[in-house]
Design an enzyme around this catalytic site. Structure first.
Site, PDB file in Angstrom:
ATOM      1  CB  THR A  87      -0.907   0.003   1.253  1.00 58.48           C
ATOM      2  OG1 THR A  87      -1.666  -1.194   1.242  1.00 58.48           O
ATOM      3  CG2 THR A  87      -1.830   1.190   1.273  1.00 58.48           C
ATOM      4  CG  HIS A 123      -0.540   0.361  -4.388  1.00 58.08           C
ATOM      5  ND1 HIS A 123      -0.407  -0.017  -5.703  1.00 58.08           N
ATOM      6  CD2 HIS A 123      -0.836  -0.775  -3.707  1.00 58.08           C
ATOM      7  CE1 HIS A 123      -0.607  -1.315  -5.803  1.00 58.08           C
ATOM      8  NE2 HIS A 123      -0.856  -1.805  -4.609  1.00 58.08           N
ATOM      9  CG  HIS A 175      -0.595   0.230   7.322  1.00 62.02           C
ATOM     10  ND1 HIS A 175      -0.318   0.713   6.067  1.00 62.02           N
ATOM     11  CD2 HIS A 175      -0.727  -1.105   7.199  1.00 62.02           C
ATOM     12  CE1 HIS A 175      -0.299  -0.299   5.217  1.00 62.02           C
ATOM     13  NE2 HIS A 175      -0.541  -1.418   5.868  1.00 62.02           N
ATOM     14  CB  CYS A 199     -18.433  -2.215  15.622  1.00 58.91           C
ATOM     15  SG  CYS A 199     -17.193  -1.683  14.429  1.00 58.91           S
ATOM     16  N   GLY A 207      -6.093 -10.894  -2.653  1.00 58.90           N
ATOM     17  CA  GLY A 207      -5.518  -9.992  -3.666  1.00 58.90           C
ATOM     18  C   GLY A 207      -6.580  -9.073  -4.238  1.00 58.90           C
TER      19      GLY A 207
END
Ligand code: NAD
Ligand code: ZN
Length: 347
Positions: free
Chosen positions: A44, A47, A67, A103, A266
């Protein structure tokens, strides 16, 4: 504590990332400030570096990226309980809403309102990052920081691989990126029979073998169908799609045994075609995978490493943060497993 810190910032809507001085963030009442020790480079991040279509749609510069990290708690928000200064932690990169149906039902990995650290809010390629205390994961002393730094993608691999019962099963993994490589190890660790993995990159296929893959296929000059024949099996029982490549996915569909189960991690290009005959007439199950379970996947990963899972075999580069450009080049080249960057200066 200093008022400013160094961070890797996506500063404008163009290719590249810059190291910059920015303000040290202030934790909210339910957040903690973590002094980052190591940050790993995720696909990421690459990217975002390249400023591809997805990042152009998603990222709002200026943004501190990253992250996948480990560090120590250096400040507690006023309402935080149960954590202490100095504890070594990693953190779940998905910040969930806490109030939606999923959640409330304890299925935070299915929250539709997820916010990504280093994607939608400032991230961990920095000397300090703030995260909600609920996202923290304590790291036991026996686990080295350079491994804890990439528990987030380890979690993607674990959540995907542990979706189905693997004992005695024949598994096909398409894509030997860092996540596919780790998944190969997990399949072996939990007792699959054949663990077959495909890629177009021999360096990464070798890493997958080091993790326990029993058979590798370079699809540039071998076929998955050929491997099925060579192994003398009717097809694969379990598929883990980890390449994001539509051809790889279709080859997988064609080599599954009837009743097979596929977990899809993916990210497929928009509008990718699917040979539905394969799905329907073979009664295949397809399961989309996003993120990790909070926090059961984290628990399983931790216990796997503590009981001998060879996660270290996927770490190929551990570099000082000042060499981040080299790290991103490595990721772009594919000649690497996980690349971890160190902020502590103690490499
Ligand atoms: P990666 O891009 O490093 O790995 C993909 C691998 O697939 C590469 O090694 C590439 O050489 C290989 N590949 C390309 N074409 C292939 C083909 N035809 N057959 C077999 N292999 C082929 O990425 P990664 O970090 O390991 O992540 C794997 C995938 O999962 C990526 O698509 C990523 O975007 C996605 N992802 C999804 C989630 C989620 O929550 N669903 C989270 C993280 C990553
Ligand atoms: Zn929610």
């Amino acid at each position: 504590m200093a008022a400013s810190m160094r961070a890797l910032v996506k500063d404008k809507a163009a290719e590249g990332i810059v190291m910059r001085e920015v303000a040290v963030p202030e934790p909210g009442p339910n957040e903690v400030l973590v002094e980052v020790e190591k940050t790993a480079i995720c696909g990421t991040d690459l990217h975002i570096y390249k400023w591809d279509d997805w990042s152009q749609r998603t990222i709002k510069p200026p943004l501190v990226i990253g992250h996948e990290f480990v560090g120590r708690i250096s400040k507690l928000g006023t309402a935080v309980e149960g954590y202490e200064l100095g504890e070594r932690v990693s953190a779940e990169g998905h910040v969930v809403c806490g109030v939606c149906r999923n959640c409330k039902a304890g299925k935070q990995h299915l929250c539709p309102n997820t916010i990504g650290i280093g994607v939608n809010r400032d991230g961990a390629f920095a000397e300090y990052v703030t995260v909600p205390a609920t996202n923290l994961w304590r790291i036991p002393d026996a686990i080295p920081s350079e491994l804890a730094a990439f528990f987030d993608p380890f979690g993607n691999a674990a959540h995907c691989a542990l979706q189905f019962d693997l004992i005695g099963e024949d598994v096909l993994i398409t894509g030997a990126g860092p996540i596919g490589i780790i998944a190969a190890g997990i399949c072996r660790h939990v007792g699959a029979r054949h663990v077959v993995i495909s890629d177009i990159n021999d360096y990464r296929l070798q890493l997958a073998r080091n993790m326990g893959a029993s058979h590798t296929i370079n699809v540039k000059h071998e076929s998955i169908a050929g491997a099925v024949k060579g192994l003398g099996i009717d097809g694969f029982d379990i598929g883990l799609e980890m390449s994001g490549n539509a051809n790889a996915f279709n080859d997988m569909l064609h080599s599954m045994f009837h009743g097979g189960r596929i977990a899809m991690l993916g990210l497929m290009p928009n509008g990718s075609g699917v040979d539905w005959d394969q799905v329907i007439f073979k009664g295949l199950q397809l399961h989309g995978i996003y993120g990790r379970r909070m926090y059961e996947t984290w628990y399983k990963m931790t216990q796997m490493v503590l009981s001998g899972f060879p996660l270290q075999n996927t770490l190929t580069h551990h570099i000082p943060i000042d060499e981040f450009e080299h790290g991103f080049e490595l990721m772009a080249s594919g000649q690497c497993g996980k690349v971890v960057c160190d902020w502590s200066g103690q490499l």
